[in-house]
Scaffold this motif. Sequence first.
Motif: not given
Ligand SMILES: NC(=O)c1ccc[n+]([C@@H]2O[C@H](COP(=O)([O-])OP(=O)(O)OC[C@H]3O[C@@H](n4cnc5c(N)ncnc54)[C@H](O)[C@@H]3O)[C@@H](O)[C@H]2O)c1
Length: 262
Positions: A16, A37, A59-61, A87, A91, A151, A155, A184, A186
């Motif tokens: 990400t 990821d 990797t699938d978590l 990370v 969603y 979600y 969290k 953020t 993203s």
């Molecule tokens: N972006 C925001 O505004 C925001 C706000 C608060 C918290 N967060 C937190 O920040 C972190 C990153 O958010 P983001 O918006 O960049 O996320 P994103 O949706 O852009 O990315 C999620 C990532 O998780 C990976 N992923 C999904 N399922 C997976 C699995 N089964 N195995 C391995 N990887 C997997 C995806 O490939 C991706 O790279 C998250 O934990 C999110 O909850 C983000």
Amino acid sequence: MKGLQDKVAIVTGGATLIGAEIVRQFHRNGTRVVVADIDGKNGEALQREFADGVRFVQTDLTQDEQLQRCVDAAVAAYGGIDFIVNVACSYVDEGLASDRQQWSQALGVNLVGGVMLLRAAYPHMVQRGGGAIVNFGSTSAQVAQAGRWLYPASKAAVVQLTRSQAMDLAKDNIRVNSVSPGWTWSGVLDQVSGGDKDKANRVAAPFHMLGRVGEPAEVAAAVVFLCSDQASFITGANLPVDGGYGAMGPEQGAAPIAALMA
Ligand SMILES: NC(=O)c1ccc[n+]([C@@H]2O[C@H](COP(=O)([O-])OP(=O)(O)OC[C@H]3O[C@@H](n4cnc5c(N)ncnc54)[C@H](O)[C@@H]3O)[C@@H](O)[C@H]2O)c1
């Protein structure tokens, strides 16, 4: 930052924007990184940015054998594990309409995946004499948000899990903290806003005191700090990186007393 040179980190969701920035900041501080990821395309592209010291392991978590393979790869490549940064997230969320499979997906990635990764990595962290874990909470953990059940619940669970983990792992000299970002910039915001960051800032402004969305680098800086020796007496904490979102009440900046007196 002290205590990062020659250490080894696993960063889930490293593909990400936020995760990749964490990887870059670790690398700048001399930490070797394994990116875990499910996203092969962006994971491999990230690895190609670096001559050495960063390795992508698809990797699938939700799959324990893949988590074990990732841990084995980190130990084989870099000799151990010191830090885990969780990370990655799902969603998936349709509120009341979400079915059991969606709940399993949300909790499986956001909550349980990091725990299973820790189970596999734990003996290696103990062998290194300790380390640090940074989990990802969110401002969504603390407030009601229309149409969102999975979600925010996942969290909130992460923030509580962080305290429990900190309690039990302190004896191993493993510190466990979470960061809770506000909005953020993203992949998700990029997609939802049609790539319009000014629009994202405008929409975010009323509920972030600083009047804008955060940058991935601002979140990454907090993560790297929590892993460093500068944070050596910090454990069980949740650090908001949210531009003041969590400190702002429902009144926002509206000064309702003044409105009452008018
Ligand atoms: N972006 C925001 O505004 C925001 C706000 C608060 C918290 N967060 C937190 O920040 C972190 C990153 O958010 P983001 O918006 O960049 O996320 P994103 O949706 O852009 O990315 C999620 C990532 O998780 C990976 N992923 C999904 N399922 C997976 C699995 N089964 N195995 C391995 N990887 C997997 C995806 O490939 C991706 O790279 C998250 O934990 C999110 O909850 C983000």
